[in-house]
Design a protein around this motif. Structure first.
Motif, PDB file in Angstrom:
ATOM      1  N   UNK A  92       0.828  -1.203   0.000  1.00 44.32           N
ATOM      2  CA  UNK A  92       0.000   0.000   0.000  1.00 44.32           C
ATOM      3  C   UNK A  92       0.870   1.263   0.000  1.00 44.32           C
ATOM      4  N   UNK A  93       0.400   2.310  -0.686  1.00 47.47           N
ATOM      5  CA  UNK A  93       1.222   3.512  -0.822  1.00 47.47           C
ATOM      6  C   UNK A  93       1.400   4.236   0.504  1.00 47.47           C
ATOM      7  N   UNK A  94       2.624   4.666   0.734  1.00 49.04           N
ATOM      8  CA  UNK A  94       2.933   5.497   1.903  1.00 49.04           C
ATOM      9  C   UNK A  94       4.210   6.270   1.618  1.00 49.04           C
ATOM     10  N   UNK A  95       4.425   7.314   2.368  1.00 46.71           N
ATOM     11  CA  UNK A  95       5.530   8.221   2.085  1.00 46.71           C
ATOM     12  C   UNK A  95       6.881   7.516   2.125  1.00 46.71           C
ATOM     13  N   UNK A 100      -4.629  12.650  -9.252  1.00 39.79           N
ATOM     14  CA  UNK A 100      -5.129  13.296  -8.037  1.00 39.79           C
ATOM     15  C   UNK A 100      -6.215  12.483  -7.349  1.00 39.79           C
ATOM     16  N   UNK A 101      -6.710  13.037  -6.235  1.00 42.17           N
ATOM     17  CA  UNK A 101      -7.882  12.511  -5.521  1.00 42.17           C
ATOM     18  C   UNK A 101      -7.643  11.185  -4.818  1.00 42.17           C
ATOM     19  N   UNK A 102      -6.394  10.878  -4.464  1.00 41.29           N
ATOM     20  CA  UNK A 102      -6.125   9.648  -3.728  1.00 41.29           C
ATOM     21  C   UNK A 102      -5.400   9.914  -2.406  1.00 41.29           C
ATOM     22  N   UNK A 103      -5.359  11.180  -1.962  1.00 36.13           N
ATOM     23  CA  UNK A 103      -4.733  11.545  -0.684  1.00 36.13           C
ATOM     24  C   UNK A 103      -3.271  11.111  -0.598  1.00 36.13           C
ATOM     25  N   UNK A 104      -2.537  11.321  -1.686  1.00 36.39           N
ATOM     26  CA  UNK A 104      -1.114  10.976  -1.724  1.00 36.39           C
ATOM     27  C   UNK A 104      -0.294  12.257  -1.608  1.00 36.39           C
ATOM     28  N   UNK A 105      -0.348  12.881  -0.446  1.00 33.44           N
ATOM     29  CA  UNK A 105       0.267  14.191  -0.266  1.00 33.44           C
ATOM     30  C   UNK A 105       1.778  14.169  -0.408  1.00 33.44           C
ATOM     31  N   UNK A 144       9.435   2.652 -21.917  1.00 36.36           N
ATOM     32  CA  UNK A 144       8.796   2.130 -23.125  1.00 36.36           C
ATOM     33  C   UNK A 144       7.300   2.414 -23.153  1.00 36.36           C
ATOM     34  N   UNK A 145       6.663   2.343 -21.991  1.00 37.31           N
ATOM     35  CA  UNK A 145       5.231   2.612 -21.894  1.00 37.31           C
ATOM     36  C   UNK A 145       4.999   3.505 -20.676  1.00 37.31           C
ATOM     37  N   UNK A 146       4.383   4.668 -20.892  1.00 35.67           N
ATOM     38  CA  UNK A 146       4.095   5.575 -19.783  1.00 35.67           C
ATOM     39  C   UNK A 146       2.586   5.667 -19.628  1.00 35.67           C
ATOM     40  N   UNK A 147       2.098   5.302 -18.428  1.00 37.82           N
ATOM     41  CA  UNK A 147       0.673   5.151 -18.191  1.00 37.82           C
ATOM     42  C   UNK A 147       0.153   6.184 -17.194  1.00 37.82           C
ATOM     43  N   UNK A 148      -1.045   6.678 -17.438  1.00 34.49           N
ATOM     44  CA  UNK A 148      -1.751   7.483 -16.449  1.00 34.49           C
ATOM     45  C   UNK A 148      -2.373   6.496 -15.468  1.00 34.49           C
ATOM     46  N   UNK A 149      -1.947   6.547 -14.211  1.00 37.55           N
ATOM     47  CA  UNK A 149      -2.266   5.467 -13.270  1.00 37.55           C
ATOM     48  C   UNK A 149      -3.776   5.321 -13.037  1.00 37.55           C
ATOM     49  N   UNK A 150      -4.478   6.414 -12.996  1.00 37.76           N
ATOM     50  CA  UNK A 150      -5.944   6.396 -12.944  1.00 37.76           C
ATOM     51  C   UNK A 150      -6.432   7.734 -13.480  1.00 37.76           C
ATOM     52  N   UNK A 151      -7.668   7.789 -13.959  1.00 33.29           N
ATOM     53  CA  UNK A 151      -8.169   9.032 -14.543  1.00 33.29           C
ATOM     54  C   UNK A 151      -8.286  10.148 -13.511  1.00 33.29           C
ATOM     55  N   UNK A 152      -8.073  11.355 -13.995  1.00 30.96           N
ATOM     56  CA  UNK A 152      -8.280  12.513 -13.132  1.00 30.96           C
ATOM     57  C   UNK A 152      -9.757  12.785 -12.929  1.00 30.96           C
ATOM     58  N   UNK A 153     -10.557  12.485 -13.932  1.00 29.61           N
ATOM     59  CA  UNK A 153     -11.984  12.812 -13.873  1.00 29.61           C
ATOM     60  C   UNK A 153     -12.719  11.893 -12.888  1.00 29.61           C
ATOM     61  N   UNK A 154     -13.924  12.261 -12.557  1.00 27.20           N
ATOM     62  CA  UNK A 154     -14.789  11.454 -11.711  1.00 27.20           C
ATOM     63  C   UNK A 154     -15.216  10.193 -12.454  1.00 27.20           C
ATOM     64  N   UNK A 155     -14.915   9.053 -11.874  1.00 26.95           N
ATOM     65  CA  UNK A 155     -15.421   7.777 -12.379  1.00 26.95           C
ATOM     66  C   UNK A 155     -15.257   6.745 -11.270  1.00 26.95           C
ATOM     67  N   UNK A 156     -16.050   5.683 -11.269  1.00 23.75           N
ATOM     68  CA  UNK A 156     -15.896   4.654 -10.240  1.00 23.75           C
ATOM     69  C   UNK A 156     -14.648   3.812 -10.498  1.00 23.75           C
ATOM     70  N   UNK A 164     -11.333   1.169  -8.346  1.00 27.58           N
ATOM     71  CA  UNK A 164     -10.771   0.524  -7.146  1.00 27.58           C
ATOM     72  C   UNK A 164     -11.869   0.001  -6.215  1.00 27.58           C
ATOM     73  N   UNK A 165     -12.826  -0.705  -6.797  1.00 25.44           N
ATOM     74  CA  UNK A 165     -13.873  -1.324  -5.998  1.00 25.44           C
ATOM     75  C   UNK A 165     -15.174  -0.554  -5.959  1.00 25.44           C
ATOM     76  N   UNK A 166     -15.145   0.719  -6.339  1.00 26.02           N
ATOM     77  CA  UNK A 166     -16.417   1.436  -6.495  1.00 26.02           C
ATOM     78  C   UNK A 166     -17.130   0.861  -7.723  1.00 26.02           C
ATOM     79  N   UNK A 167     -18.444   0.819  -7.694  1.00 30.38           N
ATOM     80  CA  UNK A 167     -19.128   0.157  -8.801  1.00 30.38           C
ATOM     81  C   UNK A 167     -20.271   0.976  -9.397  1.00 30.38           C
ATOM     82  N   UNK A 168     -20.428   2.222  -8.948  1.00 28.92           N
ATOM     83  CA  UNK A 168     -21.485   3.065  -9.502  1.00 28.92           C
ATOM     84  C   UNK A 168     -20.926   4.439  -9.848  1.00 28.92           C
ATOM     85  N   UNK A 169     -21.297   4.933 -11.020  1.00 27.64           N
ATOM     86  CA  UNK A 169     -20.934   6.295 -11.395  1.00 27.64           C
ATOM     87  C   UNK A 169     -21.881   7.266 -10.690  1.00 27.64           C
ATOM     88  N   UNK A 170     -21.328   8.318 -10.088  1.00 30.74           N
ATOM     89  CA  UNK A 170     -22.126   9.292  -9.351  1.00 30.74           C
ATOM     90  C   UNK A 170     -21.873  10.687  -9.921  1.00 30.74           C
TER      91      UNK A 170
END
Length: 348
Positions: free
Chosen positions: A59-62, A93-98, A129-141, A143-149
């Motif tokens: 799990x991520x930590x400093x 953003x939006x994952x509290x990784x200060x 060789x491959x650079x990936x955006x780890x997760x979208x910046x926009x709002x979407x479900x 990591x276990x969320x299953x509904x778009x809000x």
């Protein structure tokens, strides 16, 4: 001669082995010496594809942020660089990784550029060789969320702006190919549409969770990725160890889910345990280990470009890497689908 096949990635000239070594345990559960032994073992068996991320270990930590890339980098500098395929990711953003760049507030040019510079330094290489955006910046479900809000909508960096920032890195030779991760059909379509319209780099892959417990990719995402020529890099094929069956026998068995109880929220849903029990029983009825069934299934899928496997130790990798070669067809596949229809996507 390697037993692993190579598959094309997107519309690019890049081909990758159909198994990839994930490194998220490196620097947390896995020591540097063991990690280097794993990398050597994978390479000896024809797996020259390595996946990491700036936020790893998890799990991520400093205190462990960047540790996985650093460990890979110290191994990579002893290799023939052109023979290794390295994929890494920029945290969104939006994952509290200060502790990452002061808390990444956007996937904008400033953050993407700062992230790649840090990754290249830790990886001790001039390019990835491959650079990936780890997760979208926009709002979407995810990591276990299953509904778009829609109530959670927020301002975010336009996809075109993200692609333009990535295009600069490609032009400078710091990135060969661009990709996404934890994406949905709208995102795949938007990235490919804008790339085609404005002459920007096309995404070659998306790295999404896929396993016997989470086959959500098979509907809209499979069609979208097939038509747009975007490969799937399937992560968590063992569902954080659940599909080995070890937590059925001993709920306190050693692993990430017992070491960090709040990690892996998607696997706390009610149908996970009965689904796992059914797959474990099926595997044993066919003289297979649960690990062989789970990994062989993911690698066998026509739309999976590469299956990402991770191990906390070399001993574990020596079990999981051969297990991916398990053939899955005919009666066994029908039995898998029957269980899937009974326990459909218990861990989306």
């Amino acid at each position: 001669m390697s037993l692993f096949h190579r598959r094309p990635l997107g519309r690019s000239s890049l081909s990758v082995p159909d198994v990839c070594l994930g490194t998220m345990t490196f620097g947390e559960q896995t020591t540097e010496a063991d990690a280097h032994a794993q990398l050597d073992y994978a390479l000896e068996h024809g797996v020259n594809f390595i996946d990491t991320a700036e936020m790893y270990a998890v799990p991520p930590r400093a205190s462990t942020c960047g540790a996985s890339e650093g460990i890979v980098g110290r191994w990579l500098k002893r290799q023939a660089r052109e023979k290794i395929i390295v994929a890494t990711k920029v945290a969104g953003p939006s994952r509290n990784l200060d502790w990452i760049r002061g808390g990444p507030l956007a996937l904008d040019r400033t953050n993407i550029r700062a992230a790649i510079e840090g990754s290249l330094q830790r990886l001790q290489t001039d390019y990835v060789d491959i650079y990936q955006l780890h997760w979208p910046e926009r709002n979407q479900p995810m990591f276990g969320q299953w509904q778009y809000d829609p109530a959670k909508e927020r301002e975010c960096t336009p996809v075109r702006t993200q692609l333009e920032a990535l295009a600069e890195l490609v032009a400078e030779g710091k990135v060969r190919h661009v990709a996404v991760s934890n994406e949905h059909p709208w995102g795949i379509m938007e990235f490919t549409r804008l790339a085609d319209e404005f002459g920007l780099p096309r995404i070659v892959s998306t790295q999404n969770a896929y396993s016997l417990l989470n086959r959500t990719h098979e509907t809209a995402m499979t069609e979208t990725c097939h038509r747009e020529k975007v490969g799937l890099l399937a992560y968590s094929p063992l569902a954080f160890g659940h599909l080995t069956g070890k937590y059925l026998a001993d709920p306190a068995a050693a692993g990430r889910l017992t070491q960090w109880p709040n990690f892996g929220q998607r696997y706390t849903k009610p149908n996970v345990a009965p689904a796992v029990a059914a797959y474990v029983e099926l595997a044993r009825s066919h003289a297979l280990t649960p690990t062989q069934l789970a990994l062989g299934f993911v690698r066998s899928r026509w739309f999976v470009a590469s299956t990402i496997i991770g191990a906390s130790s070399l001993a574990q990798l020596k079990e999981t890497l051969p297990a991916t070669l398990t053939p899955i067809h005919g009666e066994l596949l029908e039995a898998i689908d029957a269980i899937h229809l009974r326990y459909t996507n218990p861990a989306p």
